[in-house]
Motif scaffolding. Sequence first.
Motif, PDB file in Angstrom:
ATOM      1  N   LEU A 361       0.847  -1.181   0.000  1.00  0.00           N
ATOM      2  CA  LEU A 361       0.000   0.000   0.000  1.00  0.00           C
ATOM      3  C   LEU A 361       0.893   1.244   0.000  1.00  0.00           C
ATOM      4  CD1 LEU A 361      -2.320  -1.036   2.984  1.00  0.00           C
ATOM      5  CD2 LEU A 361      -2.538  -1.757   0.597  1.00  0.00           C
ATOM      6  N   GLY A 362       0.314   2.374  -0.384  1.00  0.00           N
ATOM      7  CA  GLY A 362       1.100   3.601  -0.322  1.00  0.00           C
ATOM      8  C   GLY A 362       0.286   4.805  -0.726  1.00  0.00           C
ATOM      9  N   LYS A 363       0.783   5.958  -0.363  1.00  0.00           N
ATOM     10  CA  LYS A 363       0.100   7.185  -0.782  1.00  0.00           C
ATOM     11  C   LYS A 363       1.085   8.344  -0.790  1.00  0.00           C
ATOM     12  CE  LYS A 363      -1.486   9.192   3.579  1.00  0.00           C
ATOM     13  NZ  LYS A 363      -2.572  10.013   4.120  1.00  0.00           N
ATOM     14  N   GLU A 364       0.705   9.365  -1.543  1.00  0.00           N
ATOM     15  CA  GLU A 364       1.446  10.618  -1.574  1.00  0.00           C
ATOM     16  C   GLU A 364       0.461  11.740  -1.237  1.00  0.00           C
ATOM     17  OE1 GLU A 364       4.658  11.256  -1.893  1.00  0.00           O
ATOM     18  OE2 GLU A 364       5.293   9.172  -2.148  1.00  0.00           O
ATOM     19  N   ARG A 365       0.123  12.607  -2.198  1.00  0.00           N
ATOM     20  CA  ARG A 365      -0.855  13.653  -1.887  1.00  0.00           C
ATOM     21  C   ARG A 365      -2.261  13.129  -2.126  1.00  0.00           C
ATOM     22  NH1 ARG A 365      -0.295  17.603  -5.862  1.00  0.00           N
ATOM     23  NH2 ARG A 365      -2.037  16.611  -6.937  1.00  0.00           N
ATOM     24  N   THR A 366      -2.997  12.966  -1.059  1.00  0.00           N
ATOM     25  CA  THR A 366      -4.390  12.564  -1.199  1.00  0.00           C
ATOM     26  C   THR A 366      -5.336  13.747  -1.038  1.00  0.00           C
ATOM     27  OG1 THR A 366      -4.238  11.772   1.087  1.00  0.00           O
ATOM     28  CG2 THR A 366      -4.151  10.129  -0.648  1.00  0.00           C
ATOM     29  N   ASP A 367      -4.797  14.921  -0.764  1.00  0.00           N
ATOM     30  CA  ASP A 367      -5.537  16.175  -0.878  1.00  0.00           C
ATOM     31  C   ASP A 367      -4.624  17.334  -0.513  1.00  0.00           C
ATOM     32  OD1 ASP A 367      -7.870  17.652  -1.586  1.00  0.00           O
ATOM     33  OD2 ASP A 367      -9.078  16.042  -0.759  1.00  0.00           O
ATOM     34  N   VAL A 368      -5.119  18.554  -0.789  1.00  0.00           N
ATOM     35  CA  VAL A 368      -4.356  19.758  -0.478  1.00  0.00           C
ATOM     36  C   VAL A 368      -4.586  20.143   0.982  1.00  0.00           C
ATOM     37  CG1 VAL A 368      -4.256  20.644  -2.822  1.00  0.00           C
ATOM     38  CG2 VAL A 368      -6.272  21.100  -1.421  1.00  0.00           C
ATOM     39  N   GLY A 369      -4.059  21.298   1.381  1.00  0.00           N
ATOM     40  CA  GLY A 369      -4.255  21.761   2.753  1.00  0.00           C
ATOM     41  C   GLY A 369      -2.975  21.838   3.553  1.00  0.00           C
ATOM     42  N   ARG A 370      -1.867  21.429   2.939  1.00  0.00           N
ATOM     43  CA  ARG A 370      -0.550  21.580   3.559  1.00  0.00           C
ATOM     44  C   ARG A 370       0.239  22.610   2.762  1.00  0.00           C
ATOM     45  NH1 ARG A 370      -1.458  16.324   2.612  1.00  0.00           N
ATOM     46  NH2 ARG A 370      -2.111  15.045   4.384  1.00  0.00           N
ATOM     47  N   PRO A 371       1.281  23.199   3.340  1.00  0.00           N
ATOM     48  CA  PRO A 371       2.097  24.145   2.575  1.00  0.00           C
ATOM     49  C   PRO A 371       2.587  23.534   1.264  1.00  0.00           C
ATOM     50  CG  PRO A 371       2.672  24.235   4.896  1.00  0.00           C
ATOM     51  CD  PRO A 371       1.719  23.090   4.742  1.00  0.00           C
ATOM     52  N   HIS A 372       2.536  24.322   0.183  1.00  0.00           N
ATOM     53  CA  HIS A 372       3.022  23.950  -1.142  1.00  0.00           C
ATOM     54  C   HIS A 372       2.238  22.787  -1.760  1.00  0.00           C
ATOM     55  CE1 HIS A 372       6.323  26.446   0.245  1.00  0.00           C
ATOM     56  NE2 HIS A 372       6.587  25.586   1.204  1.00  0.00           N
ATOM     57  N   GLY A 400      -3.934  16.891   6.769  1.00  0.00           N
ATOM     58  CA  GLY A 400      -3.939  18.291   6.349  1.00  0.00           C
ATOM     59  C   GLY A 400      -3.799  19.201   7.548  1.00  0.00           C
ATOM     60  N   ASN A 401      -3.362  20.411   7.322  1.00  0.00           N
ATOM     61  CA  ASN A 401      -3.118  21.344   8.419  1.00  0.00           C
ATOM     62  C   ASN A 401      -4.408  21.735   9.134  1.00  0.00           C
ATOM     63  OD1 ASN A 401      -0.496  21.390   7.145  1.00  0.00           O
ATOM     64  ND2 ASN A 401      -0.140  23.308   8.239  1.00  0.00           N
ATOM     65  N   PRO A 402      -4.346  21.912  10.455  1.00  0.00           N
ATOM     66  CA  PRO A 402      -5.547  22.297  11.209  1.00  0.00           C
ATOM     67  C   PRO A 402      -6.136  23.621  10.745  1.00  0.00           C
ATOM     68  CG  PRO A 402      -3.830  21.496  12.693  1.00  0.00           C
ATOM     69  CD  PRO A 402      -3.201  21.630  11.349  1.00  0.00           C
ATOM     70  N   GLU A 403      -5.264  24.610  10.452  1.00  0.00           N
ATOM     71  CA  GLU A 403      -5.771  25.937  10.091  1.00  0.00           C
ATOM     72  C   GLU A 403      -6.487  25.951   8.746  1.00  0.00           C
ATOM     73  OE1 GLU A 403      -1.190  26.076   9.527  1.00  0.00           O
ATOM     74  OE2 GLU A 403      -2.685  24.999  10.716  1.00  0.00           O
ATOM     75  N   THR A 404      -6.251  24.943   7.926  1.00  0.00           N
ATOM     76  CA  THR A 404      -6.971  24.849   6.647  1.00  0.00           C
ATOM     77  C   THR A 404      -8.031  23.747   6.673  1.00  0.00           C
ATOM     78  OG1 THR A 404      -5.072  23.597   5.812  1.00  0.00           O
ATOM     79  CG2 THR A 404      -5.211  25.908   5.188  1.00  0.00           C
ATOM     80  N   GLY A 405      -8.457  23.339   7.849  1.00  0.00           N
ATOM     81  CA  GLY A 405      -9.651  22.497   7.973  1.00  0.00           C
ATOM     82  C   GLY A 405      -9.458  21.005   7.813  1.00  0.00           C
ATOM     83  N   ASN A 504      -2.548  25.503  -4.543  1.00  0.00           N
ATOM     84  CA  ASN A 504      -1.862  26.387  -3.579  1.00  0.00           C
ATOM     85  C   ASN A 504      -2.828  26.861  -2.495  1.00  0.00           C
ATOM     86  OD1 ASN A 504       0.610  26.271  -5.050  1.00  0.00           O
ATOM     87  ND2 ASN A 504      -0.219  27.807  -6.469  1.00  0.00           N
ATOM     88  N   PHE A 505      -3.658  25.940  -2.051  1.00  0.00           N
ATOM     89  CA  PHE A 505      -4.720  26.260  -1.099  1.00  0.00           C
ATOM     90  C   PHE A 505      -4.165  26.900   0.166  1.00  0.00           C
ATOM     91  CE2 PHE A 505      -9.174  25.357   0.081  1.00  0.00           C
ATOM     92  CZ  PHE A 505      -9.134  25.673   1.429  1.00  0.00           C
ATOM     93  N   TYR A 506      -3.161  26.295   0.746  1.00  0.00           N
ATOM     94  CA  TYR A 506      -2.649  26.763   2.036  1.00  0.00           C
ATOM     95  C   TYR A 506      -2.151  28.209   1.938  1.00  0.00           C
ATOM     96  CZ  TYR A 506       0.148  26.984   6.298  1.00  0.00           C
ATOM     97  OH  TYR A 506       0.678  27.355   7.508  1.00  0.00           O
ATOM     98  N   GLU A 507      -1.308  28.477   0.951  1.00  0.00           N
ATOM     99  CA  GLU A 507      -0.733  29.822   0.832  1.00  0.00           C
ATOM    100  C   GLU A 507      -1.805  30.868   0.556  1.00  0.00           C
ATOM    101  OE1 GLU A 507       2.438  26.999   0.634  1.00  0.00           O
ATOM    102  OE2 GLU A 507       0.578  27.106  -0.543  1.00  0.00           O
ATOM    103  N   ARG A 508      -2.735  30.549  -0.304  1.00  0.00           N
ATOM    104  CA  ARG A 508      -3.794  31.500  -0.648  1.00  0.00           C
ATOM    105  C   ARG A 508      -4.713  31.750   0.542  1.00  0.00           C
ATOM    106  NH1 ARG A 508      -6.000  28.702  -6.024  1.00  0.00           N
ATOM    107  NH2 ARG A 508      -7.617  30.331  -5.864  1.00  0.00           N
ATOM    108  N   PHE A 509      -5.035  30.679   1.271  1.00  0.00           N
ATOM    109  CA  PHE A 509      -5.903  30.830   2.439  1.00  0.00           C
ATOM    110  C   PHE A 509      -5.216  31.659   3.516  1.00  0.00           C
ATOM    111  CE2 PHE A 509      -7.263  29.444   6.655  1.00  0.00           C
ATOM    112  CZ  PHE A 509      -8.635  29.622   6.579  1.00  0.00           C
TER     113      PHE A 509
END
Length: 530
Positions: A361-372, A400-405, A504-509
Amino acid sequence: MKKYMWPCFLFVIPALAALKMNVNETPRSEKRPNILFCIADDASMQHMSAYGLTGWVQTPGFDRVAREGILFKNAFTPNAKCSPSRACILTGRNPWQLEDAGNHVPFFPAKFITWVEELGRNGYQTGYTGKGWAPGNAGKTDGVPRMLTGREFNSIKMAAPTKSISPVNYAANLREFLKTKKSDQPFCFWYGGHEPHRVYEYGSGISKGNKKLSDITKVPSYWPDNETVRNDMLDYAYEIEYFDQHLVRMLDILKESGELENTIIVVTSDNGMPFPRVKGHIYEYDNHLPLAIMWQKGLRKPGRKISDYVSFIDFAPTFLEAAGLGSGDQRMQPVEGKSLLGIITSEKDGNTDKTRDHVLLGKERTDVGRPHDWGYPVRAIIKNDYIFSINYKPDRWPAGNPETGYLDTDGSPTKTEILQAKRNKTNSKWWDLSFGKKTDEELYHIRKDPDAVTNLAADPAYAKIKNELRKQLEQELKKQGDPRMSGKGYLFDQYPYAEPNSRNFYERFMKGEKMKAGWVNETDFEVIRE
């Protein structure tokens, strides 16, 4: 000379054709099997009633396919998120072998041809209803949008039982699709139900599904056990049953049309339930998925239960072999999976192949919300009742980061309950398990600890088991060309998110831009105080 060479050609050509038939194993003179691939959106294995593990979900359609076909007890997706899971299904390759397509919401690389495209090129009529490969950008071929799962059939609608359920009449669209093919032409149809993907109509499991809170005998230990969570689980169950109702109708349509006997019917899900610590993560409820396969004409002994470990990368070689397509007949990149046709056509129960004793099994980006737009890279192996995983970037937030939900976890009543318990200082254990940072290694005994809450990785008593699993995992990943094994894991973080509105969700938010994140609730965003 030509006079004497011509009889030679008359002899050689049939001989070559016979040789090709043996390589492909399915003679073209026989009617090639149809394929109906049915995939629910976010349903865990435990919640198909054929497995007998849950009494509060009833799936007679899935149960029929299992009863008249084969029930697989250990089927896994390599990646528990929509886009990469479906990419693995369609290409027969693991997510770390798929470049951009190993991420969620990617640009699908042109080099990766799908088995549906190949079947279409080799005489099959192909199409889909509901959700095909998604979300992401499939790209174009010669200026025409690629149809990774065939032509779309979503025009026929119906009155859905709730506003949250798709109005697409999946079964009626299958009937419409069948009208488009020639009478003797094999078909491949993808039924991608939107259910039980969120959102749900709260309370619909009770009000419309005639369920009761007491029907649930166990709530996973990483969630609160209260009325809100139980309602959320029953609403999820109601939507699984809706997906199954269309499966029942599709089986009837195939019988009416005379196509049931020679159709390989596969029923599964892309990833586990859309709840905290499941979808998008790597644990038992996340990657362990339902799978039943029925083929009346090809099955020698229906009703079997198979314990072999199988992976979603095994579908592609199965369908190609069944259709009689050898490597010389198709353009796909080399597949990593192994055909299931030998299991389907055998008479064995339980463990049929000693080599099928584990999955990766493995994963990389499964969604945005972290820096970059960075991901949370993990690789794991399941073997001998253990799941061992390596978290390559434990300093990052897994959901994902707490500040971006916590964007890697869909908004839900259950998610809200866990976040509120943490904020109110009522209970932080659930938050720690679902959203908190993790150690660099995790080891769980699945049979003794199916909820995966007791990490054994640092226990000296399990050091030998952990080291053996890690060695095998890394050896196989290196053999498969995983960029993480050669110090190039950064490549996955560089692949752009295909949806520009969320890129670029994190930076824009953080700069104050009002971002649209309709898959989570506004209350999911944490207020971070310095």
